[in-house]
Design an enzyme around this catalytic site. Structure first.
Site, PDB file in Angstrom:
ATOM      1  N   PHE A 184      47.750 137.011  60.813  1.00  0.00           N
ATOM      2  CA  PHE A 184      47.521 136.056  59.731  1.00  0.00           C
ATOM      3  C   PHE A 184      46.993 134.755  60.336  1.00  0.00           C
ATOM      4  O   PHE A 184      47.548 134.264  61.317  1.00  0.00           O
ATOM      5  CB  PHE A 184      48.821 135.807  58.949  1.00  0.00           C
ATOM      6  CG  PHE A 184      48.595 135.125  57.629  1.00  0.00           C
ATOM      7  CD1 PHE A 184      48.182 135.849  56.526  1.00  0.00           C
ATOM      8  CD2 PHE A 184      48.778 133.764  57.514  1.00  0.00           C
ATOM      9  CE1 PHE A 184      47.966 135.222  55.308  1.00  0.00           C
ATOM     10  CE2 PHE A 184      48.562 133.127  56.301  1.00  0.00           C
ATOM     11  CZ  PHE A 184      48.154 133.849  55.201  1.00  0.00           C
TER      12      PHE A 184
ATOM     13  N   TYR B 264      56.055 135.127  60.892  1.00  0.00           N
ATOM     14  CA  TYR B 264      57.431 135.509  60.588  1.00  0.00           C
ATOM     15  C   TYR B 264      57.869 136.727  61.415  1.00  0.00           C
ATOM     16  O   TYR B 264      59.032 136.858  61.774  1.00  0.00           O
ATOM     17  CB  TYR B 264      57.569 135.802  59.082  1.00  0.00           C
ATOM     18  CG  TYR B 264      58.979 136.030  58.637  1.00  0.00           C
ATOM     19  CD1 TYR B 264      59.819 134.948  58.361  1.00  0.00           C
ATOM     20  CD2 TYR B 264      59.496 137.311  58.490  1.00  0.00           C
ATOM     21  CE1 TYR B 264      61.129 135.145  57.947  1.00  0.00           C
ATOM     22  CE2 TYR B 264      60.797 137.521  58.079  1.00  0.00           C
ATOM     23  CZ  TYR B 264      61.610 136.437  57.811  1.00  0.00           C
ATOM     24  OH  TYR B 264      62.911 136.628  57.405  1.00  0.00           O
TER      25      TYR B 264
ATOM     26  N   ILE C 222      50.012 127.147  58.401  1.00  0.00           N
ATOM     27  CA  ILE C 222      49.363 125.984  57.803  1.00  0.00           C
ATOM     28  C   ILE C 222      50.044 125.671  56.481  1.00  0.00           C
ATOM     29  O   ILE C 222      50.219 126.556  55.635  1.00  0.00           O
ATOM     30  CB  ILE C 222      47.853 126.234  57.599  1.00  0.00           C
ATOM     31  CG1 ILE C 222      47.189 126.554  58.945  1.00  0.00           C
ATOM     32  CG2 ILE C 222      47.184 125.038  56.923  1.00  0.00           C
ATOM     33  CD1 ILE C 222      45.751 127.048  58.849  1.00  0.00           C
TER      34      ILE C 222
ATOM     35  N   HIS D  21      56.844 127.702  51.087  1.00  0.00           N
ATOM     36  CA  HIS D  21      56.689 128.856  51.975  1.00  0.00           C
ATOM     37  C   HIS D  21      56.504 128.418  53.434  1.00  0.00           C
ATOM     38  O   HIS D  21      57.051 129.036  54.350  1.00  0.00           O
ATOM     39  CB  HIS D  21      55.485 129.686  51.513  1.00  0.00           C
ATOM     40  CG  HIS D  21      55.299 130.964  52.253  1.00  0.00           C
ATOM     41  ND1 HIS D  21      56.134 132.050  52.090  1.00  0.00           N
ATOM     42  CD2 HIS D  21      54.371 131.349  53.167  1.00  0.00           C
ATOM     43  CE1 HIS D  21      55.741 133.038  52.860  1.00  0.00           C
ATOM     44  NE2 HIS D  21      54.669 132.638  53.528  1.00  0.00           N
TER      45      HIS D  21
END
Length: 156
Positions: free
Chosen positions: A22, A58, A83, A89
């Protein structure tokens, strides 16, 4: 007085790098900086570098934990980018990633270094992945090498 200082050259070091997919447009630069620092400054052979891709930041702590427990590596480097967005989140992912990596570092007998960016925006991430603010992947790699040598000196 006995003083222990680390050096970064570690030609025989076996290094694992866990990288989040990601935000890979940033993480690719972090990885490039880390590998360059390991090979060019640390003199680590490319055969002694293993790269493991995980879905996101994560997931980094679990992958790093398994890599550290495998006893195949002298250090593990975690690379990723979180970011800030418009929701909470960011806090959850950044906090759990950092906390999880810290936990692995404290329970493992090898260096675990943090090359995970936590930025307010894309511009800050780009700056820390090889432009104005250097490359945090390279910094994490150099820290891993120095810690390998410091720990070796302490034990030696």
């Amino acid at each position: 007085m006995n003083v222990i200082k680390g050096v970064v050259a570690a030609p025989e070091a076996r290094i694992a790098i866990a990288v989040a997919r990601f935000n890979n447009f940033i993480n690719d630069s972090l990885l490039e900086g880390a590998v360059d620092a390991l090979e060019r400054i640390g003199q680590v052979s490319s055969d002694n570098i293993t790269v493991v891709w995980v879905p996101g930041a994560y997931e980094l702590p679990l992958a790093v934990k398994v890599l550290a427990e495998s006893q195949k590596y002298d250090a593990v480097i975690a690379l990723g980018t979180v970011i800030r967005g418009g929701t909470a989140h960011f806090e959850y992912v950044a906090g759990e990633c950092s906390s999880g990596l810290s936990s692995v570092a404290m329970s493992s007998n090898i260096p675990v270094t943090l090359g995970v960016l936590t930025t307010e925006n894309i511009e800050q991430a780009i700056e820390r992945a090889g432009t104005k603010a250097g490359n945090k992947g390279a910094e994490a790699a150099l820290t891993a090498l120095e810690m390998i040598n410091v720990i070796k000196a302490i034990k030696g």
